[in-house]
Design a protein around this motif. Structure first.
Motif, PDB file in Angstrom:
ATOM      1  N   PRO A 270       0.837  -1.214   0.000  1.00 48.01           N
ATOM      2  CA  PRO A 270       0.000   0.000   0.000  1.00 48.01           C
ATOM      3  C   PRO A 270       0.871   1.264   0.000  1.00 48.01           C
ATOM      4  O   PRO A 270       1.116   1.867   1.043  1.00 48.01           O
ATOM      5  N   VAL A 271       1.306   1.662  -1.171  1.00 46.90           N
ATOM      6  CA  VAL A 271       2.273   2.755  -1.289  1.00 46.90           C
ATOM      7  C   VAL A 271       1.711   4.064  -0.744  1.00 46.90           C
ATOM      8  O   VAL A 271       2.405   4.808  -0.036  1.00 46.90           O
ATOM      9  N   VAL A 272       0.451   4.367  -1.065  1.00 49.96           N
ATOM     10  CA  VAL A 272      -0.167   5.611  -0.590  1.00 49.96           C
ATOM     11  C   VAL A 272      -0.255   5.611   0.937  1.00 49.96           C
ATOM     12  O   VAL A 272       0.061   6.612   1.599  1.00 49.96           O
ATOM     13  N   PHE A 273      -0.655   4.455   1.516  1.00 49.08           N
ATOM     14  CA  PHE A 273      -0.715   4.351   2.978  1.00 49.08           C
ATOM     15  C   PHE A 273       0.666   4.562   3.596  1.00 49.08           C
ATOM     16  O   PHE A 273       0.803   5.251   4.610  1.00 49.08           O
ATOM     17  N   LEU A 274       1.710   3.990   2.977  1.00 51.06           N
ATOM     18  CA  LEU A 274       3.074   4.147   3.485  1.00 51.06           C
ATOM     19  C   LEU A 274       3.522   5.599   3.408  1.00 51.06           C
ATOM     20  O   LEU A 274       4.220   6.090   4.302  1.00 51.06           O
ATOM     21  N   ASP A 275       3.114   6.297   2.340  1.00 46.74           N
ATOM     22  CA  ASP A 275       3.455   7.719   2.218  1.00 46.74           C
ATOM     23  C   ASP A 275       2.842   8.516   3.361  1.00 46.74           C
ATOM     24  O   ASP A 275       3.503   9.359   3.981  1.00 46.74           O
ATOM     25  N   TYR A 276       1.568   8.250   3.628  1.00 48.83           N
ATOM     26  CA  TYR A 276       0.901   8.971   4.717  1.00 48.83           C
ATOM     27  C   TYR A 276       1.442   8.566   6.079  1.00 48.83           C
ATOM     28  O   TYR A 276       1.532   9.389   6.999  1.00 48.83           O
ATOM     29  N   LEU A 277       1.833   7.313   6.224  1.00 48.10           N
ATOM     30  CA  LEU A 277       2.411   6.860   7.489  1.00 48.10           C
ATOM     31  C   LEU A 277       3.741   7.548   7.751  1.00 48.10           C
ATOM     32  O   LEU A 277       4.020   8.000   8.875  1.00 48.10           O
ATOM     33  N   LEU A 278       4.553   7.646   6.698  1.00 47.83           N
ATOM     34  CA  LEU A 278       5.835   8.346   6.846  1.00 47.83           C
ATOM     35  C   LEU A 278       5.609   9.825   7.155  1.00 47.83           C
ATOM     36  O   LEU A 278       6.297  10.406   8.010  1.00 47.83           O
ATOM     37  N   THR A 279       4.648  10.424   6.475  1.00 50.89           N
ATOM     38  CA  THR A 279       4.340  11.835   6.726  1.00 50.89           C
ATOM     39  C   THR A 279       3.878  12.045   8.170  1.00 50.89           C
ATOM     40  O   THR A 279       4.243  13.036   8.811  1.00 50.89           O
ATOM     41  N   THR A 280       3.107  11.105   8.687  1.00 52.73           N
ATOM     42  CA  THR A 280       2.669  11.189  10.077  1.00 52.73           C
ATOM     43  C   THR A 280       3.855  11.104  11.027  1.00 52.73           C
ATOM     44  O   THR A 280       3.937  11.842  12.017  1.00 52.73           O
ATOM     45  N   CYS A 281       4.799  10.218  10.716  1.00 50.49           N
ATOM     46  CA  CYS A 281       6.020  10.107  11.532  1.00 50.49           C
ATOM     47  C   CYS A 281       6.808  11.406  11.511  1.00 50.49           C
ATOM     48  O   CYS A 281       7.286  11.881  12.556  1.00 50.49           O
ATOM     49  N   VAL A 282       6.952  11.980  10.323  1.00 51.49           N
ATOM     50  CA  VAL A 282       7.661  13.261  10.208  1.00 51.49           C
ATOM     51  C   VAL A 282       6.935  14.330  11.020  1.00 51.49           C
ATOM     52  O   VAL A 282       7.564  15.124  11.736  1.00 51.49           O
ATOM     53  N   SER A 283       5.617  14.343  10.930  1.00 51.61           N
ATOM     54  CA  SER A 283       4.825  15.329  11.678  1.00 51.61           C
ATOM     55  C   SER A 283       5.038  15.180  13.180  1.00 51.61           C
ATOM     56  O   SER A 283       5.211  16.173  13.896  1.00 51.61           O
ATOM     57  N   LEU A 284       5.010  13.947  13.657  1.00 52.78           N
ATOM     58  CA  LEU A 284       5.216  13.702  15.098  1.00 52.78           C
ATOM     59  C   LEU A 284       6.584  14.195  15.552  1.00 52.78           C
ATOM     60  O   LEU A 284       6.719  14.818  16.610  1.00 52.78           O
ATOM     61  N   VAL A 285       7.606  13.896  14.742  1.00 52.54           N
ATOM     62  CA  VAL A 285       8.962  14.316  15.095  1.00 52.54           C
ATOM     63  C   VAL A 285       9.066  15.838  15.122  1.00 52.54           C
ATOM     64  O   VAL A 285       9.631  16.426  16.053  1.00 52.54           O
ATOM     65  N   VAL A 286       8.504  16.478  14.108  1.00 52.79           N
ATOM     66  CA  VAL A 286       8.555  17.941  14.031  1.00 52.79           C
ATOM     67  C   VAL A 286       7.849  18.563  15.226  1.00 52.79           C
ATOM     68  O   VAL A 286       8.370  19.470  15.887  1.00 52.79           O
ATOM     69  N   VAL A 287       6.657  18.059  15.533  1.00 53.83           N
ATOM     70  CA  VAL A 287       5.865  18.613  16.641  1.00 53.83           C
ATOM     71  C   VAL A 287       6.595  18.451  17.968  1.00 53.83           C
ATOM     72  O   VAL A 287       6.635  19.371  18.792  1.00 53.83           O
ATOM     73  N   SER A 288       7.192  17.298  18.188  1.00 51.44           N
ATOM     74  CA  SER A 288       7.864  17.054  19.472  1.00 51.44           C
ATOM     75  C   SER A 288       9.163  17.837  19.602  1.00 51.44           C
ATOM     76  O   SER A 288       9.624  18.088  20.713  1.00 51.44           O
ATOM     77  N   ALA A 289       9.750  18.239  18.466  1.00 51.54           N
ATOM     78  CA  ALA A 289      11.057  18.902  18.515  1.00 51.54           C
ATOM     79  C   ALA A 289      10.963  20.416  18.525  1.00 51.54           C
ATOM     80  O   ALA A 289      11.903  21.089  18.953  1.00 51.54           O
ATOM     81  N   VAL A 290       9.842  20.975  18.065  1.00 47.76           N
ATOM     82  CA  VAL A 290       9.754  22.425  17.904  1.00 47.76           C
ATOM     83  C   VAL A 290       9.942  23.173  19.216  1.00 47.76           C
ATOM     84  O   VAL A 290      10.612  24.204  19.269  1.00 47.76           O
ATOM     85  N   SER A 291       9.383  22.660  20.307  1.00 49.02           N
ATOM     86  CA  SER A 291       9.492  23.367  21.583  1.00 49.02           C
ATOM     87  C   SER A 291      10.942  23.461  22.053  1.00 49.02           C
ATOM     88  O   SER A 291      11.293  24.350  22.827  1.00 49.02           O
TER      89      SER A 291
END
Length: 419
Positions: A184-205
């Motif tokens: 499921p390539v599209v699902f994997l793309d969104y899963l990776l994007t979610t991981c990137v989002s989590l990392v960005v959110v946790s690191a910004v502070s």
């Protein structure tokens, strides 16, 4: 000197900054490897800017519905929703219009960032967010809540990457094959994007909007210069992320500077050092390769010189007709290694492979001479001009010349044109 390294470690603020920064840097570097390989660096920048709208939304929800201020989980959830919404909007715009993805990213992230700024300014009596802190971060003021959030995010993201490593690997390097075998390539793309989002959110502070992109990209890019394997690249990237935090924090203390800025400065210096000395892809190794490179023209001149001499050829004869300068010995050694020449008592002969290559060049030379003579080139210019053109001996070019000239058997000097 000993106190310069040990004294900061005794301070609580330094210990928290070291732990929190290391957690963020390691997980960001690992995810960053997939971001770099997929050429998604701009997306990380987009997510980090867009999340201010999520922070503002999360702040308002927690304030109005639960009476809580600066509630980290609420703002984390809001930031995550904002990040995923940004990705969805980017995907929607790029799919349904002629606007390309990079342009859609620029439009959406600036728009959502602006929405967040407007929210903060309108509800400034309820939202107490320091925009400068949001942009630049404050790693030396890490709170216990930030540590727990970053640890939870790191554990979640690393677990996802471990479980889906093979899937991400295949979808990154060959998405068409991944889709053809049912991944499921599209699902994997969104899963990776979610991981990137989590990392960005946790690191910004900790490190701020601008510098989180650096932690996501620079250690991964540094590792990319040293490795051709994804697993090794991820390990190296996490190491570079960790050393960036350690080195940056010490720089920050010694120079009394911004923590996030010092970390990224150290991270960038690391990249520049590796870029210079990397054994395969570094500037130094590239310079050495170029310095040792033997021009193909010189190799072909050596081959045709020996072919024309029609017997074992001494080096002085080759040097007379081949302009290689001091590189003649290196060229001859390389040609022996490539099985083009045989050497005996400083006399050189062509191997079977070398003979074939030499005849190709000689055929091109004589066809070019025939062509030049046909179009009216002065007789004294035919040979030297053909000597330069003979290196254009691609199959299509020579076949075209041969057909154009009617497949001649001899050149203008009456010499046979090799088959």
């Amino acid at each position: 000197m000993f106190d310069l390294f040990i004294s900061p470690l005794t301070e609580t603020y330094f210990q928290k900054a070291l732990i929190g920064g290391s957690i963020v840097a390691i997980v960001a570097a690992v995810v960053g490897c997939l971001v770099v390989l997929r050429r998604m660096a701009f997306l990380g920048d987009a997510l980090s800017h867009a999340m201010i709208a999520g922070v503002a939304g999360g702040y308002l929800v927690m304030k109005f519905f639960f009476g809580l201020e600066a509630h980290a989980p609420g703002m984390l959830l809001g930031s995550l929703i904002a990040a995923i919404s940004t990705v969805a909007l980017i995907s929607f715009v790029s799919r349904i219009s002629r606007v390309k993805e990079d342009t859609a990213i620029g439009i959406m992230y600036t728009g959502i960032f602006a929405l967040g700024v407007v929210f903060v300014s309108i509800f400034r009596h309820y939202i107490h967010i320091d925009l400068m802190h949001f942009i630049m971060g404050d790693i030396l003021g890490v709170a216990d809540t930030d540590l727990w959030v970053s640890a939870f995010v790191a554990a979640t993201v690393l677990t996802i990457l471990i479980l889906f490593f093979r899937h991400f690997q295949l979808a990154t390097f060959d998405p068409i094959m991944a889709a053809s075998i049912g991944l499921p390539v599209v699902f994997l793309d969104y899963l990776l994007t979610t991981c990137v989002s989590l990392v960005v959110v946790s690191a910004v502070s900790m490190v701020g909007v601008i510098l989180v992109v650096g932690l996501l990209i620079t250690p991964a890019a540094t590792a990319y210069l040293l490795s051709d394997r994804l697993d090794k690249m991820m390990m190296l990237a996490s190491l570079f992320g960790f050393t960036s935090v350690v080195g940056g924090l010490y720089l920050c203390v010694w120079l009394d500077s911004s923590g996030g800025g010092a970390i990224m400065l150290f991270c960038t210096l690391q990249f520049l050092v590796v870029l210079t000395v990397a054994p395969k892809y570094g500037l130094l190794s590239r310079w050495i390769r170029l310095r040792n490179l033997i021009p193909q023209q010189n190799i072909e001149d050596i081959l045709t010189t020996i072919l024309r001499y029609d017997k074992s050829t001494p080096k002085n004869i080759i040097a007379k007709y081949v302009e290689t300068g001091k590189g003649l010995n290196r060229a001859l050694r390389q040609m022996i290694q490539d099985n083009l020449l045989l050497e005996k008592n400083s006399y050189y002969t062509l191997t079977e492979k070398g003979l074939i290559e030499a005849k190709k060049v000689l055929r091109a030379h004589r066809l070019w001479e025939t062509y030049l003579e046909k179009i009216g080139t002065p007789e004294n210019e035919v040979h030297p001009t053909a000597h330069h053109l003979e290196h254009l001996h691609g199959k299509e070019t020579i076949d075209y010349l041969d057909k154009k000239l009617g497949s001649p058997k001899k050149d203008p000097h009456g010499k046979m044109i090799p088959e």
